[in-house]
Design a protein around this motif. Structure first.
Motif, PDB file in Angstrom:
ATOM      1  N   PHE A  26      58.346  13.291  35.238  1.00  0.00           N
ATOM      2  CA  PHE A  26      58.289  11.866  35.548  1.00  0.00           C
ATOM      3  C   PHE A  26      59.374  11.536  36.574  1.00  0.00           C
ATOM      4  O   PHE A  26      60.382  12.252  36.698  1.00  0.00           O
ATOM      5  N   ALA A  27      59.145  10.494  37.331  1.00  0.00           N
ATOM      6  CA  ALA A  27      60.114  10.034  38.328  1.00  0.00           C
ATOM      7  C   ALA A  27      61.156   9.161  37.643  1.00  0.00           C
ATOM      8  O   ALA A  27      60.847   8.400  36.726  1.00  0.00           O
ATOM      9  N   LEU A  28      62.398   9.259  38.112  1.00  0.00           N
ATOM     10  CA  LEU A  28      63.517   8.582  37.462  1.00  0.00           C
ATOM     11  C   LEU A  28      64.469   8.013  38.504  1.00  0.00           C
ATOM     12  O   LEU A  28      64.757   8.654  39.520  1.00  0.00           O
ATOM     13  N   ASP A  29      64.960   6.806  38.243  1.00  0.00           N
ATOM     14  CA  ASP A  29      65.970   6.196  39.102  1.00  0.00           C
ATOM     15  C   ASP A  29      66.802   5.244  38.248  1.00  0.00           C
ATOM     16  O   ASP A  29      66.394   4.873  37.132  1.00  0.00           O
ATOM     17  N   THR A  30      67.948   4.855  38.761  1.00  0.00           N
ATOM     18  CA  THR A  30      68.786   3.883  38.055  1.00  0.00           C
ATOM     19  C   THR A  30      69.317   2.856  39.030  1.00  0.00           C
ATOM     20  O   THR A  30      69.394   3.097  40.236  1.00  0.00           O
ATOM     21  N   VAL A  79      62.251  13.874  38.234  1.00  0.00           N
ATOM     22  CA  VAL A  79      62.181  13.822  39.695  1.00  0.00           C
ATOM     23  C   VAL A  79      63.033  12.649  40.168  1.00  0.00           C
ATOM     24  O   VAL A  79      62.785  11.499  39.799  1.00  0.00           O
ATOM     25  N   LEU A  80      64.035  12.923  40.985  1.00  0.00           N
ATOM     26  CA  LEU A  80      64.927  11.896  41.502  1.00  0.00           C
ATOM     27  C   LEU A  80      65.097  12.071  43.002  1.00  0.00           C
ATOM     28  O   LEU A  80      64.779  13.135  43.556  1.00  0.00           O
ATOM     29  N   HIS A  81      65.625  11.044  43.652  1.00  0.00           N
ATOM     30  CA  HIS A  81      65.977  11.158  45.062  1.00  0.00           C
ATOM     31  C   HIS A  81      67.484  10.930  45.193  1.00  0.00           C
ATOM     32  O   HIS A  81      68.000   9.917  44.715  1.00  0.00           O
ATOM     33  N   GLN A  85      74.391  10.548  41.896  1.00  0.00           N
ATOM     34  CA  GLN A  85      74.960   9.365  41.241  1.00  0.00           C
ATOM     35  C   GLN A  85      74.229   9.037  39.943  1.00  0.00           C
ATOM     36  O   GLN A  85      74.857   8.615  38.964  1.00  0.00           O
ATOM     37  N   ASP A  86      72.924   9.218  39.932  1.00  0.00           N
ATOM     38  CA  ASP A  86      72.171   8.977  38.695  1.00  0.00           C
ATOM     39  C   ASP A  86      72.589   9.960  37.610  1.00  0.00           C
ATOM     40  O   ASP A  86      72.793   9.578  36.454  1.00  0.00           O
ATOM     41  N   LEU A  87      72.741  11.219  37.979  1.00  0.00           N
ATOM     42  CA  LEU A  87      73.144  12.230  37.000  1.00  0.00           C
ATOM     43  C   LEU A  87      74.559  11.980  36.500  1.00  0.00           C
ATOM     44  O   LEU A  87      74.862  12.210  35.325  1.00  0.00           O
ATOM     45  N   GLU A  88      75.417  11.505  37.382  1.00  0.00           N
ATOM     46  CA  GLU A  88      76.782  11.180  36.977  1.00  0.00           C
ATOM     47  C   GLU A  88      76.799  10.109  35.891  1.00  0.00           C
ATOM     48  O   GLU A  88      77.572  10.188  34.928  1.00  0.00           O
ATOM     49  N   ILE A  89      75.947   9.096  36.035  1.00  0.00           N
ATOM     50  CA  ILE A  89      75.890   8.020  35.048  1.00  0.00           C
ATOM     51  C   ILE A  89      75.525   8.573  33.675  1.00  0.00           C
ATOM     52  O   ILE A  89      76.179   8.272  32.663  1.00  0.00           O
ATOM     53  N   ARG A  96      76.613  15.090  28.980  1.00  0.00           N
ATOM     54  CA  ARG A  96      75.824  16.206  29.493  1.00  0.00           C
ATOM     55  C   ARG A  96      74.905  15.690  30.588  1.00  0.00           C
ATOM     56  O   ARG A  96      74.739  14.479  30.762  1.00  0.00           O
ATOM     57  N   VAL A  97      74.298  16.617  31.319  1.00  0.00           N
ATOM     58  CA  VAL A  97      73.505  16.259  32.493  1.00  0.00           C
ATOM     59  C   VAL A  97      72.023  16.492  32.195  1.00  0.00           C
ATOM     60  O   VAL A  97      71.642  17.560  31.701  1.00  0.00           O
ATOM     61  N   PRO A  98      71.160  15.495  32.483  1.00  0.00           N
ATOM     62  CA  PRO A  98      69.731  15.682  32.270  1.00  0.00           C
ATOM     63  C   PRO A  98      69.194  16.866  33.073  1.00  0.00           C
ATOM     64  O   PRO A  98      69.711  17.205  34.138  1.00  0.00           O
ATOM     65  N   GLY A  99      68.136  17.453  32.560  1.00  0.00           N
ATOM     66  CA  GLY A  99      67.508  18.559  33.274  1.00  0.00           C
ATOM     67  C   GLY A  99      66.230  18.977  32.567  1.00  0.00           C
ATOM     68  O   GLY A  99      65.975  18.557  31.435  1.00  0.00           O
ATOM     69  N   PRO A 100      65.433  19.779  33.240  1.00  0.00           N
ATOM     70  CA  PRO A 100      65.571  20.201  34.633  1.00  0.00           C
ATOM     71  C   PRO A 100      65.281  19.049  35.591  1.00  0.00           C
ATOM     72  O   PRO A 100      64.654  18.064  35.212  1.00  0.00           O
TER      73      PRO A 100
END
Length: 389
Positions: A26-30, A79-81, A85-89, A96-100
Motif C-alpha cells: 500500500f502507498a503511505l505518506d505523512t 510504498v513511499l516517496h 522523513q516519514d520513516l524517521e517519524i 523501529r522502522v517500518p518495512g519492507p
C-alpha cells in the motif's frame, strides 16, 4: 476523488485496516510539523491501495495499533516517496522502522527520471497528471481540516498507488528491480534515524572552517549539549544555539558572561539561562588534551595526475549514465569519483547497483584493463584490442 475518508474513530480505523490485511503493498505518506519541536509532530497519515484511500488522524486516535501492525508486517511492502522523513517519524514513535519499503524517488533514478525527483514531477512524468500545489503550507495540526486540504493530502498516496505498479513493472522489464534492495535496506536501518549527540558536531554548517583542535573540542561540547537539551525540551536546536553561534564561540572562547553575551547571534534568553553551563563547556574544550580532541575526517587530497584521472572519470561516468538512460548525479558525485581514484574501499560506487552500472567499469579502467577511444564522435570503452560491445 469526490470525497476522502477521514478516519478519526477507533472503529473506522479497525475496519479500514481489516480491509488492508492480506494486500501485497500500500502507498503511505505523512503530514507533520516540526517548526517548534525537536521531534516531528505527526498530524496525518495517508494510506492508499488501488481500490481506496484514507486520511488517518493520529491527533484524535489514541490507539494506532491496527495500522502499526500493518506498517511492520513483513509481507506488506510500504510504498513511499522520499521516505526518510516519514520513516524517521515512525522510528521516534515506535522505536523501529517500518518495512519492507519501496521508495519511488530512489527508483525514479533507475528509470531515467533524474536524481532526487520531486513527487509532483514524478507523477507528471509517470502518469501525465499535474498535481495541485496550493496547500503545501497548510498547518496540518489544525482541526477541522478542510475538504480541499484532505484532497491535497490524499493525492500524495492516491497517485502514488497508481504510479507504483507502472514503475515496478518498468524496473522488472529492464532487470533493475533487485538493484534497489541495498538502498532500501539502508533506509530501514534504525541507526539512520537515531540521533547521536556525540557525533552531531560533524554536521555543523561550516565546521570545516574551524582551525585548531581545541576549537573543535569546544564545538563538540557545545553541539553535544545543544542536542541533548533540544531532545530533553523537545525544542528546535536553533532555538538554543544556531550553528554559526557555536562556531563563533569555538573561535573566540569567551571566559566570562560579559564577553559571552557580546557574541553576535547568541539569544539573550540562552545567555541568561545557560551562560554558566556554556562557559564551563567552552573552558573544558579549550583545555582538552590533544589526544582527546576530535578531528575532522581527512579530506581526499589528490595529486595532480589523480585529479586528471577524476576529470576523465567524470566523462566516462556521463558516458555510462547516458548509455543506461540515468542521470550521472544519481550514480555518483565528483567526491565519489575522488574516493574511487584514491582507493577508498567504502566508496559508494563499489556498492549495490552503482557498482553494477558504473563502479566496476570505472575500476577496470583505473586498473588499466580497459581503455577509452572515440568512434564516430562517440566515447567508447575498449577491452584489450576489442571495442566495447
Amino acid at each position: 476523488m469526490e470525497t476522502v475518508p477521514f478516519i478519526d474513530q477507533p472503529e473506522a480505523l479497525k475496519a479500514f485496516c481489516e480491509r488492508l490485511k492480506g494486500v501485497d503493498w500500500f502507498a503511505l505518506d505523512t503530514e507533520f510539523i516540526r517548526e517548534k519541536t525537536y521531534y516531528p509532530q505527526l498530524c496525518l497519515i495517508q494510506v492508499a491501495t488501488p481500490e481506496e484511500v484514507a486520511c488517518i488522524d493520529p491527533l484524535n486516535l489514541e490507539d494506532l495499533s491496527p495500522l502499526t501492525h500493518l506498517l511492520f508486517d513483513p509481507n506488506i511492502t510500504k510504498v513511499l516517496h522520499a521516505a526518510s522523513q516519514d520513516l524517521e517519524i515512525f522510528f521516534h514513535q515506535q522505536g523501529r522502522v517500518p518495512g519492507p519499503i519501496f521508495d519511488t524517488q530512489v527508483a525514479a533514478s533507475l528509470l531515467g527520471h533524474g536524481d532526487q525527483v520531486g513527487y509532483g514531477k514524478l507523477i507528471q512524468l509517470v502518469l501525465g497528471v499535474e498535481l495541485e500545489k496550493g496547500q503545501s503550507r497548510t498547518d496540518w495540526a489544525q482541526r477541522p481540516l478542510e475538504t480541499i486540504q484532505l484532497r491535497y493530502a490524499a493525492d500524495d498516496v492516491h497517485y502514488l498507488a497508481r504510479a507504483y505498479p507502472l514503475m515496478r513493472q518498468a524496473l522488472e522489464d529492464n532487470g533493475r528491480l533487485a538493484w534497489l534492495e541495498d538502498d532500501f535496506q539502508r533506509m530501514q536501518d534504525p541507526r539512520t534515524y537515531q540521533p547521536d549527540p556525540e557525533t552531531i558536531w560533524r554536521r555543523l554548517k561550516g565546521i570545516n572552517t574551524l582551525r585548531g583542535e581545541q576549537a573543535l573540542a569546544v564545538a563538540r561540547n557545545l553541539a553535544r549539549w545543544r542536542e541533548q537539551e533540544a531532545m530533553r525540551l523537545d525544542r528546535p536546536r536553533r532555538w538554543l544555539l544556531q550553528d554559526e553561534v557555536i562556531l563563533d564561540l569555538a573561535r573566540r572562547k569567551p571566559r566570562d558572561l560579559k564577553t559571552l553575551e557580546r557574541v553576535r547571534g547568541l539569544a539573550e534568553q540562552t545567555a541568561r539561562r545557560h551562560g554558566d553551563t556554556l562557559l564551563e563547556l567552552i573552558r573544558e574544550g579549550a583545555q582538552c588534551p590533544s589526544a582527546d580532541c576530535p578531528t575532522l575526517p581527512p579530506r581526499t587530497r589528490l595529486e595532480a595526475d589523480q585529479e586528471a584521472l577524476v576529470d576523465v572519470a567524470m566523462g566516462l561516468l556521463r558516458h555510462l549514465a547516458l548509455k543506461n538512460d540515468i542521470s550521472p548525479a544519481a550514480i555518483a558525485t565528483r567526491r565519489d569519483l575522488e574516493a574511487l581514484v584514491s582507493g577508498d574501499p567504502d566508496c559508494s560506487l563499489l556498492q549495490g547497483w552503482r557498482a553494477r552500472l558504473a563502479g566496476r567499469e570505472l575500476s577496470t579502467w583505473l586498473r588499466g584493463e580497459t581503455g577509452l577511444s572515440v568512434r564516430g564522435h562517440q566515447l567508447t570503452l575498449t577491452h584489450g584490442e576489442n571495442p566495447e560491445r
